[in-house]
Design an enzyme around this catalytic site. Structure first.
Site, PDB file in Angstrom:
ATOM      1  N   GLY A   1      24.295 -24.452 -62.647  1.00  0.00           N
ATOM      2  CA  GLY A   1      25.673 -24.869 -62.445  1.00  0.00           C
ATOM      3  C   GLY A   1      25.887 -25.552 -61.106  1.00  0.00           C
TER       4      GLY A   1
ATOM      5  N   HIS B   1      28.702 -19.500 -67.666  1.00  0.00           N
ATOM      6  CA  HIS B   1      27.361 -19.203 -68.196  1.00  0.00           C
ATOM      7  C   HIS B   1      27.209 -19.738 -69.625  1.00  0.00           C
ATOM      8  CE1 HIS B   1      27.743 -15.696 -65.257  1.00  0.00           C
ATOM      9  NE2 HIS B   1      26.613 -16.249 -64.874  1.00  0.00           N
TER      10      HIS B   1
END
Ligand code: AMP
Length: 291
Positions: free
Chosen positions: A147, A37
């Site tokens: 991602g 993150h």
């Protein structure tokens, strides 16, 4: 760093910043931050003047019997980590403000969501596409970072943005891994020592596929068979899918080529479902590159 929980307040803040010519970069998350993150937040910061991180465990993308209630949460830690990354706003709406009474709109992406996680988690990508669409509007995002760990999600978002003419630049971030190869995931918090060891089957299977392909085994049926035996030799593993797919269409392929990606989903101890993916043929060095 501002903490905003009301979508209306978020929209007002974003309109003000956009009016002042600021470029807004969004990182949508479900919280319980790890280095993956934080990498996304840093990348967003390189593409935008102001980074907005949303933290929302979105009920619409969980199916019945999935881990919505158990999903790991630690708001104070997340707030500190985001602040250290220079995030401008942590947007933390609740489900009632995102889906008020009368809510009845769904964004559904077609064929791309039929495979892989879309097949094992019906409705999951409807929930993802709908909430991401809302987040893009609420935060007036100019760009957003996702991602590659959730490879299918990234493909679905890119499709939605293209199909619906959204003016949001989508930026992918490579998978962030532990030193031993395990892809970082908030769900790794569910793993005890024994199951964490079994969780290594995913990254190791990826390495095995790459090694086998480099040795000339390119037929995906044969590769999948090898991987199945390899994964099932780890205690407590249950295979959801082993898929050799085309990176763009996500459709299964019969033989590995430069565009093939291996996508894996494995359940550990009947409880923790983990995913991983990667290219099968190692990218060749760029022409002219020196060692
Ligand atoms: P999540 O909070 O799990 O919904 O993830 C939020 C964002 O972080 C998504 O775009 C994920 O793809 C991304 N992400 C999660 N884990 C990793 C990882 N290990 N490496 C890179 N990105 C990740």
């Amino acid at each position: 760093m501002k903490i905003i929980s009301s979508p209306g307040e978020m929209t007002a803040w974003a309109a003000k910043q956009a009016g002042a010519g600021k470029r807004i970069g969004l990182v949508p998350t479900m919280g319980f931050f790890h280095a993956g993150h934080l990498g996304l937040m840093r990348l967003a910061g390189r593409h935008a003047d102001l980074v907005v991180v949303s933290l929302f465990v979105n009920p619409a993308q969980f199916g019945p019997g999935e881990d919505l209630a158990a999903y790991p949460r630690d708001f104070d830690r997340d707030r500190e980590l985001a602040e250290k990354e220079g995030v401008a706003v942590l947007f933390v709406p609740d489900a009632a403000s995102m889906y008020p009474g009368g809510f009845q709109t769904t964004v559904r992406v077609g064929r791309l969501t039929r495979y892989l996680c879309g097949a094992s988690r019906p409705g999951h990508f409807d929930g993802v596409a709908t909430v991401v669409c809302k987040l893009f509007h609420i935060t007036a995002a100019d760009c957003a970072v996702f991602g590659e760990k959730d490879f299918q999600q990234l493909a679905v978002i890119r499709r939605m943005v293209a199909d619906l003419n959204m003016a949001v630049e989508i930026i992918g971030h490579p998978i962030v891994r532990e030193a031993d190869g395990l892809a970082l995931s908030s769900r790794n918090a569910y793993l005890d020592e024994r199951s964490r060891n079994s969780a290594l089957c995913l990254s190791r299977a990826l390495a095995l596929a790459q090694k086998s392909a480099a040795e000339g085994i390119l037929e995906t049926r044969e590769l999948a068979g090898r991987l199945r035996d390899f994964i099932l030799a780890f205690p407590g593993t249950e295979i959801d899918y082993i898929a050799f797919i085309d990176s763009r269409s996500l459709e299964p392929v019969a033989a590995v080529d430069a565009d093939t990606r291996l996508a894996l989903a494995v359940k550990i101890n009947g409880r923790v479902r983990l995913i991983d993916n990667g290219p099968v043929l190692q990218p060749t060095a760029s022409p002219g590159a020196t060692a």
